[in-house]
Design an enzyme around this catalytic site. Structure first.
Site, PDB file in Angstrom:
ATOM      1  N   TYR A  67       0.848  -1.188   0.000  1.00 50.64           N
ATOM      2  CA  TYR A  67       0.000   0.000   0.000  1.00 50.64           C
ATOM      3  C   TYR A  67       0.889   1.246   0.000  1.00 50.64           C
ATOM      4  O   TYR A  67       1.589   1.540   0.971  1.00 50.64           O
ATOM      5  CB  TYR A  67      -0.892  -0.028   1.232  1.00 50.64           C
ATOM      6  N   TYR A 101      -5.575   5.492  -7.107  1.00 48.66           N
ATOM      7  CA  TYR A 101      -5.841   5.340  -5.668  1.00 48.66           C
ATOM      8  C   TYR A 101      -7.297   4.913  -5.510  1.00 48.66           C
ATOM      9  O   TYR A 101      -8.205   5.744  -5.502  1.00 48.66           O
ATOM     10  CB  TYR A 101      -5.571   6.651  -4.945  1.00 48.66           C
TER      11      TYR A 101
END
Length: 389
Positions: A292, A342
């Site tokens: 991430y 994102y």
């Protein structure tokens, strides 16, 4: 959780395009991504009986059910803590399938995060719960954005281990290099150099603009079913070998300033320990990782928390292309959230599935196991997805 290993698999993935202005509602984005995942799995909406999403997602399960034409749901669940929920949604779905609560579960995340509510901008918290109380201690003093919260920890990490802004920049360069060859990525065809990273404007010292992930509109969904059933569907199953959620000591929401070590991400350490224990694997058994990457410094810390290198050694681990394609551990071959989009980490799970299938644009050779992580600095989650035996 060890009994869950190998019982469920991801059989379908779907996504909208990734943009800065989708021009349609978040519900429509969710429906489009879910329908694409169903079709990819070779199923129909009537085959789906479970839905899992984030508490942050604005699309209710029954609204998505109606849009998809699902006759009835037998399981539905939500996972909290922003991007930390990403892999947790798949964990919930896998448990539902393994225990017979559902046969086919869609995990989805859809939002207009650039053209609508922008998570990266400062906004007062009107929440009256415990999380709102936590924010009240920080907002009056300027800790109003995720970049500011991460910058505090990044500066301490630099102090403790001698990391530099250039070390963070190498993460950004690698992600943009991967995105440049991925047609689905927002930054397709637009790699950057380390000099360009260093020249990008400051957001919050020590973070430059190019240390921060994108703001994107879009939706992504994955379909989880039993491994036995997935073997009969069109694509190679991505076996859920391990799935875990975790917090650290004195956990708060993006404010890890009270644990005694500002240079660590203990929640990710909790998740990593659980993933290795469940799977029986070690970092040496992983061919590629989907980490991430909402902010570059936390990619370095994750490499350390997950055991790919020792404390303070990530800066050396990534030098000379260590996390790029062809390096010791290719990270985010799709470009990640810095380069592709994102979507709160859900697009990373889809990339892990493509790597297991052997169908990724930037395919890593001989993939057997892929590690996936969710949001850092918050209560988080992770997965190990594997090629079936």
């Amino acid at each position: 959780m060890s009994s869950l290993s190998g019982k469920a698999a991801i059989a379908g993935i779907g996504a909208t395009e990734f943009s800065k202005e989708s021009g349609r509602s978040e519900l429509r984005l969710a429906a489009e991504a879910c329908l694409a995942a169903i079709e990819d799995a070779g199923l129909t909406p009537a085959d789906v009986d479970g839905l899992v999403t984030y508490t942050a997602d604005a699309n209710s399960e029954i609204a998505v059910q109606r849009e998809l034409g699902i006759p009835a749901l037998r399981f539905f669940s939500r996972v909290d803590y922003g991007g930390g929920a990403a892999c947790g949604t798949v964990a919930h779905a896998a448990m539902a399938v393994a225990t017979g609560q559902a046969n086919a579960v869609l995990c989805y995340r859809a939002f207009n995060e650039r053209s609508g509510h922008r998570f990266g901008q400062a906004a007062p918290s009107g929440r009256a719960d415990a999380t709102g109380l936590e924010f009240s201690w920080h907002l009056p003093f300027g800790f109003a954005t995720p970049a500011a919260w991460v910058a505090m920890q990044a500066r301490r990490y630099m102090h403790d281990y001698g990391a530099t802004s250039e070390d963070f920049g190498r993460v950004a360069v690698a992600m943009r290099r991967h995105a440049a060859t991925n047609p689905a990525a927002w930054f397709h065809g637009r790699p950057i150099t380390l000099d360009e990273h260093q020249a990008s404007r400051w957001i919050v010292d020590p973070l430059h603009l190019l240390d921060c992930c994108q703001e994107s509109d879009g939706g992504v969904a994955v379909l989880v079913t039993s491994l036995d059933r997935a073997r009969d569907l069109p694509h190679r199953p991505a076996v859920i070998t391990a799935a875990a959620q975790g917090t650290g000591p004195d956990q708060m929401m993006m404010f890890g300033y009270y644990t005694g070590d500002l240079s660590a991400l203990p929640a990710m350490g909790t998740v990593g320990d659980a993933l290795w224990a469940q799977s029986g694997l070690t970092p040496d058994d992983v061919q590629t990782a989907i980490l991430y990457d909402h902010f570059t410094p936390f990619v370095l810390v994750q490499l350390e928390e997950l055991g790919f290198c020792g404390r303070g050694q990530a800066k050396d681990y990534i030098k000379d292309g260590g996390i790029e394609l062809g390096g010791r551990l290719p990270v985010n071959p799709n470009g990640g959230q810095l380069g592709e989009a994102y979507i709160h980490g859900m697009n990373g799970i889809a990339e892990a599935v493509r790597q297991v299938r052997g169908a990724a644009v930037n395919q890593v050779p001989d993939v057997r196991n892929v590690l996936v992580t969710a949001g850092t600095g918050v209560p988080t989650s992770g997965l190990v997805l594997s090629v079936p035996d």
